[in-house]
Motif scaffolding. Structure first.
Motif, PDB file in Angstrom:
ATOM      1  N   LYS A  74       1.009  -1.259   0.010  1.00 37.62           N
ATOM      2  CA  LYS A  74      -0.141  -0.051   0.234  1.00 37.62           C
ATOM      3  C   LYS A  74       0.982   1.263   0.179  1.00 37.62           C
ATOM      4  O   LYS A  74       1.407   1.522   1.057  1.00 37.62           O
ATOM      5  CB  LYS A  74      -1.206   0.008   1.168  1.00 37.62           C
ATOM      6  CG  LYS A  74      -2.094   1.089   1.065  1.00 37.62           C
ATOM      7  CD  LYS A  74      -2.498   1.555   2.361  1.00 37.62           C
ATOM      8  CE  LYS A  74      -1.790   2.691   3.050  1.00 37.62           C
ATOM      9  NZ  LYS A  74      -1.447   3.850   2.056  1.00 37.62           N
ATOM     10  N   GLY A 103      -4.597  -0.764   6.598  1.00 37.00           N
ATOM     11  CA  GLY A 103      -3.678  -1.207   7.226  1.00 37.00           C
ATOM     12  C   GLY A 103      -3.895  -2.365   8.073  1.00 37.00           C
ATOM     13  O   GLY A 103      -3.236  -3.445   8.238  1.00 37.00           O
ATOM     14  N   THR A 162       7.162   2.226   6.496  1.00 41.96           N
ATOM     15  CA  THR A 162       7.981   3.313   6.570  1.00 41.96           C
ATOM     16  C   THR A 162       7.134   4.544   6.602  1.00 41.96           C
ATOM     17  O   THR A 162       6.248   4.611   5.959  1.00 41.96           O
ATOM     18  CB  THR A 162       9.179   3.354   5.545  1.00 41.96           C
ATOM     19  OG1 THR A 162       9.895   2.248   5.102  1.00 41.96           O
ATOM     20  CG2 THR A 162       9.890   4.578   5.510  1.00 41.96           C
ATOM     21  N   THR A 203       2.385   6.484  13.745  1.00 44.97           N
ATOM     22  CA  THR A 203       1.735   5.257  12.767  1.00 44.97           C
ATOM     23  C   THR A 203       2.419   3.742  13.150  1.00 44.97           C
ATOM     24  O   THR A 203       2.147   2.979  13.326  1.00 44.97           O
ATOM     25  CB  THR A 203       1.646   5.433  11.329  1.00 44.97           C
ATOM     26  OG1 THR A 203       1.159   6.812  11.283  1.00 44.97           O
ATOM     27  CG2 THR A 203       0.938   4.643  10.588  1.00 44.97           C
ATOM     28  N   LEU A 252       1.193   2.221  16.196  1.00 41.80           N
ATOM     29  CA  LEU A 252       0.103   1.240  16.025  1.00 41.80           C
ATOM     30  C   LEU A 252       0.264   0.096  15.309  1.00 41.80           C
ATOM     31  O   LEU A 252      -0.382  -1.130  15.754  1.00 41.80           O
ATOM     32  CB  LEU A 252      -0.880   2.218  15.169  1.00 41.80           C
ATOM     33  CG  LEU A 252      -1.484   3.616  15.752  1.00 41.80           C
ATOM     34  CD1 LEU A 252      -2.321   4.124  14.439  1.00 41.80           C
ATOM     35  CD2 LEU A 252      -2.517   3.097  16.809  1.00 41.80           C
ATOM     36  N   GLY A 257      10.540   8.323  12.083  1.00 42.32           N
ATOM     37  CA  GLY A 257      11.052   9.614  11.884  1.00 42.32           C
ATOM     38  C   GLY A 257      12.415   9.813  12.651  1.00 42.32           C
ATOM     39  O   GLY A 257      12.937   9.005  13.301  1.00 42.32           O
ATOM     40  N   PHE A 307      10.148  17.936   9.231  1.00 41.15           N
ATOM     41  CA  PHE A 307       9.876  17.424   8.053  1.00 41.15           C
ATOM     42  C   PHE A 307       9.764  18.444   6.853  1.00 41.15           C
ATOM     43  O   PHE A 307       9.066  18.387   6.080  1.00 41.15           O
ATOM     44  CB  PHE A 307       8.697  16.316   7.787  1.00 41.15           C
ATOM     45  CG  PHE A 307       9.114  15.013   7.198  1.00 41.15           C
ATOM     46  CD1 PHE A 307      10.212  14.276   7.391  1.00 41.15           C
ATOM     47  CD2 PHE A 307       8.200  14.582   6.262  1.00 41.15           C
ATOM     48  CE1 PHE A 307      10.697  13.196   6.796  1.00 41.15           C
ATOM     49  CE2 PHE A 307       8.713  13.400   5.405  1.00 41.15           C
ATOM     50  CZ  PHE A 307       9.804  12.900   5.709  1.00 41.15           C
TER      51      PHE A 307
END
Ligand code: NAD
Length: 549
Positions: free
Chosen positions: A213, A250, A263, A268, A271, A288, A420
């Motif tokens: 995905k 997911g 990645t 996330t 989780l 990150g 970021f």
């Protein structure tokens, strides 16, 4: 950079179009520099037909250069995810029966295809992610490096190996590397081609299938990669693609995966780790960072300043391994900062597919909002903008200037949170122990960089830095491009490693097979249990004396 003059250390540099709040909406379509790069609907269809989708629903993706829609992507349901896994599982059984050499031959074909089609891939990546060409051309190259590495080292990593047996000469032990089965890959948008393929190639090499995905914002780059896999001879069903929101697809993927490679953000990743733990399946999480660069007092100033620009502003800072904190030795601080600001001021910000731009766009309004919020917060609390600090809607809707901050303190969001974006905070240090302690502070541990003329001293310092990769006299590319060595994060930056032997062994189960010859591992010839235990104990003493493991 056609950017504001430095403000002399007091407050924000105002961009030509004023405050970032002015930045909304797409650029003038009359001046759309990507107009020359338009995919025909048929070309889009050849890519999007690879998505497993029966919903009849599509969602648009957008071109960050203009903010305009660029393609409609069919969406997958959780039933489509189930279908994708069923197909992948059937394909994997056939694939696992192929030899290492047969798989390697396909990866080497892919290597050559990627080099032949580099320009086409780079166009797609720029167009879809908004990055400058100088930050996109290496995506197909990185995937080619990865393909060649795993093709050439397949036997080294995957061949059955002999191990020392319990009874020397009589217990023969072999370890097999058995594919996990179907690997679920969830990838982000920032390196849409590299991140789509580089983790899947070792999975294929090890005999697995993939259900993938990609991020919704950069589906076409990922789908182009999957088409190239097919052109290289990878069976079509072996790599399935699903499209849709991560929180929806997911869990359906994790429920059916034998291993998950993720990645993306740390939030996330946590989780996903929990969901994998519930199923007792393994996962690798590349997350990150808040990466530190250390410029030591003996650094070559110009080289460090050049490296600092690439370290901070490559892909507009939307790079997991780019630097957001820079610790500079007191002795050279002023000279280094002057060179760094000067080099940053010289950067050209342009939109489009041509070479020449030194930095591209942020990917979305959401990314832009985060960058703006971090800078506004820092400035409001007393940080100084040495250069940059403003959005540039005159260039493109999500453009933001490369920005150097001083005076960032712990109360500011950008002190510890990942921005970021193209924002770097500078800090002075007096002694190296203090610099290392500050570099190690905070939860992340992904990548670090050290500039020094003394390689040995820098390598010794690297051992004290809590990051999965450390680049000396380089920002990030030296480790990222060295596929033979592992790459990944410590602490909040992740679990597991891509690249090298760890990058492929994560997709295998090790299986030990021991064949016992001549004697049993039990009392023989009417020996009592006690005598047997004594004989074993004596043999252990002997083996130790002989220096055996
Ligand atoms: P994100 O976590 O929001 O999204 C990444 C991927 O996860 C996307 O495909 C998304 O659709 C999917 N996703 C989102 N929620 C999900 C859920 N609940 N379950 C399953 N999948 C879900 O990350 P992002 O903010 O879009 O990406 C940027 C982050 O990625 C940054 O923190 C960056 O540092 C990190 N990153 C790390 C690396 C690395 O190698 N360490 C590389 C690139 C990016």
């Amino acid at each position: 950079m056609s950017a504001p003059e430095p403000t002399g250390g007091s407050g924000r540099g105002a961009g030509p179009l004023g405050a970032p709040g002015a930045l909304r909406g797409p650029a003038d379509p009359e001046h759309d520099p990507t107009a020359s790069y338009a995919l025909e609907p048929a070309q889009v269809r050849t890519l999007t037909e690879r998505v497993v989708s029966s919903t009849g629903r599509s969602e648009p993706t957008y071109c960050p250069f203009t903010g305009q829609p660029l393609a409609m992507i069919p969406q997958s349901s959780t039933q489509d995810v189930e279908r994708a896994y069923a197909r992948a599982r059937r394909a994997q059984e056939r694939w696992a029966a192929t030899t290492i050499d047969e798989r390697a031959a396909r990866l080497l074909r892919l290597h050559d295809l990627l080099l032949e089609r580099q320009a086409e891939i780079t166009d797609m990546v720029c167009w879809e992610s908004g990055k400058a060409r100088k930050h996109a051309f290496d995506e197909p190259l990185h995937v080619a490096l990865t393909a060649r590495y795993y093709a050439r080292t397949g036997h080294q990593h995957l061949d059955t190996t002999r191990k020392a047996g319990m009874v020397p000469g009589l217990t023969r032990v072999e370890v097999n590397r058995v594919p996990k089965g179907v690997v679920g890959i969830i990838s982000p948008w920032n390196y849409p081609f590299t991140m789509a393929l580089c983790d899947g190639l070792p999975a294929l090499m090890a005999g697995n299938a993939v259900v993938h995905k990609p991020d919704a914002q950069t589906m076409l780059s990922a789908l182009l990669g999957v088409r190239l896999l097919e052109e290289a001879g990878i069976p079509g069903d072996l790599w399935q693609v699903v499209a849709g929101p991560g929180p929806e697809l997911g869990p359906a993927m994790i429920a059916r995966s034998d291993y998950v490679c993720f990645t993306g953000s740390t939030a996330t990743g946590r989780l996903i780790a929990k969901q994998c733990a519930d199923r007792l399946i393994g996962c690798s999480l590349e997350l990150g960072g808040k990466n530190p660069m250390l410029v030591l007092r003996d650094a070559q100033i110009d080289r460090a300043a050049e490296g600092a620009v690439r370290a901070s502003f490559s892909n507009a800072g939307q790079l997991c391994v780019s630097m957001e904190r820079m610790f500079v030795a007191d002795q050279i601080y002023d000279r280094f900062v002057a060179r760094f600001v000067e080099r940053t001021r010289a950067m050209k910000l342009e939109t489009g597919l041509d070479w020449g731009s030194d930095m591209g766009s942020l990917i979305s309004q959401q990314q832009l909002d985060t960058v703006v919020a971090h800078i506004e917060d820092a400035v409001a609390k007393g940080a100084r903008v040495l250069i940059g600090g403003s959005a540039r809607p005159d260039i493109g809707p999500y453009y933001f200037e490369p920005t150097i901050l001083e005076g960032v303190t712990p109360g500011m969001t950008c002190f510890g949170d990942e921005t970021f974006g193209p924002v770097i905070a500078l800090y002075r240090f007096h002694d190296e122990a203090d610099a290392v302690a500050r570099a190690n502070a905070g939860g992340y541990g992904l990548n670090a960089s050290i500039y020094s003329r003394d390689g040995a001293r820098a390598r010794a310092l690297a051992r004290r830095i809590r990051c999965g990769t450390v680049n000396i006299n380089e920002a990030y590319a030296a480790t990222f491009g060295s596929i033979d060595s592992p790459m990944g994060g410590m602490a909040d930056s992740g679990i597991g490693r891509r690249q090298g032997s760890e990058g492929i062994h994560r997709y295998t189960e090790s299986q030990s097979v021991a064949t016992q010859r001549l004697i049993r591992l039990a009392p023989m010839l009417r020996m009592s249990d006690e005598s047997y235990a004594k004989a074993l104990t004596a043999s252990m003493r002997l083996l130790n004396k002989l220096g055996r493991k």
